[in-house]
Design an enzyme around this catalytic site. Structure first.
Site, PDB file in Angstrom:
ATOM      1  N   GLY A   9       2.104 -16.553 -13.423  1.00 30.15           N
ATOM      2  CA  GLY A   9       2.108 -15.148 -13.774  1.00 30.15           C
ATOM      3  C   GLY A   9       3.537 -14.662 -13.853  1.00 30.15           C
ATOM      4  N   LYS A 178       8.786  -8.280   4.606  1.00 31.42           N
ATOM      5  CA  LYS A 178       8.253  -7.981   3.278  1.00 31.42           C
ATOM      6  C   LYS A 178       6.801  -7.523   3.367  1.00 31.42           C
ATOM      7  CE  LYS A 178       7.502  -9.794  -1.350  1.00 31.42           C
ATOM      8  NZ  LYS A 178       7.399 -10.973  -2.211  1.00 31.42           N
ATOM      9  N   ASN A 186       1.991  -0.710  -1.275  1.00 33.25           N
ATOM     10  CA  ASN A 186       1.083  -1.255  -2.284  1.00 33.25           C
ATOM     11  C   ASN A 186      -0.225  -0.492  -2.420  1.00 33.25           C
ATOM     12  OD1 ASN A 186       3.078  -3.285  -2.402  1.00 33.25           O
ATOM     13  ND2 ASN A 186       1.546  -4.792  -2.995  1.00 33.25           N
ATOM     14  N   SER A 248       2.029  -4.385  -7.333  1.00 36.19           N
ATOM     15  CA  SER A 248       1.157  -5.408  -7.920  1.00 36.19           C
ATOM     16  C   SER A 248      -0.306  -5.076  -7.641  1.00 36.19           C
ATOM     17  CB  SER A 248       1.502  -6.791  -7.358  1.00 36.19           C
ATOM     18  OG  SER A 248       1.377  -6.813  -5.942  1.00 36.19           O
TER      19      SER A 248
END
Length: 297
Positions: A9, A178, A186, A248
């Site tokens: 991806g 992270k 997110n 994402s």
């Protein structure tokens, strides 16, 4: 080096493309839509410094990884075990697999399936697939990788290809750092379909971000994790350095795809339950994203 990208991806295409530009033999293993486009016209890489079609191989089957010295493992976290099992028959004993995924436990799950060396990598990059076989780079591009057999050769190849790469003994702490940033942004970005800069302008959002990070740090401490850096400061900076970026998770939700929320806020909730640390803010966001995944499109 012979390099395979499993799950090509946006992240896999970006780093695989850079390695191909540097002269390595790279094969991208991905979805038919992208594979067919790359076979026809190469991988289009659009960055701040160049925009070109990079010729390289593209396949849909894991067997294309046969003979690889290095595998960039970039599948979604939910597909980790299945993808590792697909690769297993085609890997040499010393093939290094670099887990370049979201979440903090993918490398451990891979090691349960594979005998080859596995290195967890922390990926700091903003990229997106903006069309079939077309990856766009928005910012950053560094890697921090875990010590493993073959790590020096892999790091040398990446650095020579223009990827700042560091080998660190505390990758776990960097992965958790992270993770906490992803848990802060997110789900909120996904539920509102807003980029980070606009998101933080909402009433009460900074307080919610603070709650999410505080819960995550408490879980990390209970889990014996030495989190790298100042996560609160990193969360504040994200809104400034990546104001136009959608998460994402937001992109997956908009496309009707299963998100990685179980491996982000969901992971914190599960670890919190196991360790006796309450995570109410993370629990709410996890539940809401899962409900949105199940909503009719």
């Amino acid at each position: 080096m012979r390099i395979a990208v499993m799950g090509a991806g946006a992240v896999g295409c970006y780093f695989g493309g850079l390695l191909a530009r540097a002269g390595h033999d790279v094969v991208l293993i991905g979805r038919p839509l992208h594979v067919e486009a790359i076979r026809r016209q190469g991988l289009r890489m659009e960055t701040a410094t160049f925009d070109q079609a990079v010729p390289l191989r593209a396949e849909t089957e894991a067997s294309a990884a046969r003979g690889s010295d290095l595998v960039l493992f970039c599948v979604k976290s939910a597909d980790t075990v299945e993808a590792a099992e697909q690769l297993r028959p085609y890997l040499a004993a010393d093939t290094l697999l670099l887990s370049m995924q979201n979440g903090v436990d993918n490398a451990e799950r891979m090691r349960e399936v594979l005998r080859q060396p596995v290195s967890a990598a922390v990926v700091y990059v903003a990229t997106g697939m903006v069309g079939p076989g077309h990856v766009k780079h928005y910012g950053r591009g560094e890697l921090v990788i875990e010590p493993a057999t073959g790590d020096a050769q892999a790091a040398q190849a990446l650095i020579a290809a223009g990827v700042p790469t560091e080998i660190s003994a505390n990758v776990r702490g960097a992965l958790w750092s992270k993770l906490l940033i992803n848990c802060a942004y997110n789900a909120l970005s996904a539920l509102t379909q807003q980029p980070y800069g606009r998101l933080v302008e909402g009433e009460g959002v900074w307080a919610v971000l603070e709650d999410l990070v505080t819960e995550g740090l408490a879980v990390a401490q209970a889990d014996g994790v030495q989190v790298e850096g100042d996560v609160r400061e990193a969360v504040r900076k994200i809104a400034v350095t990546m104001p136009g970026q959608l998460s994402s998770t937001a992109r997956d939700l908009a496309r009707g795809k299963r998100t990685e929320i179980d491996h982000l806020n969901g992971h914190l909730v599960r670890r919190g339950e196991a360790l006796g640390v309450p995570t109410p803010a993370n629990r709410v966001l996890h539940a809401l994203v899962r409900l949105m995944e199940q909503a009719p499109h």
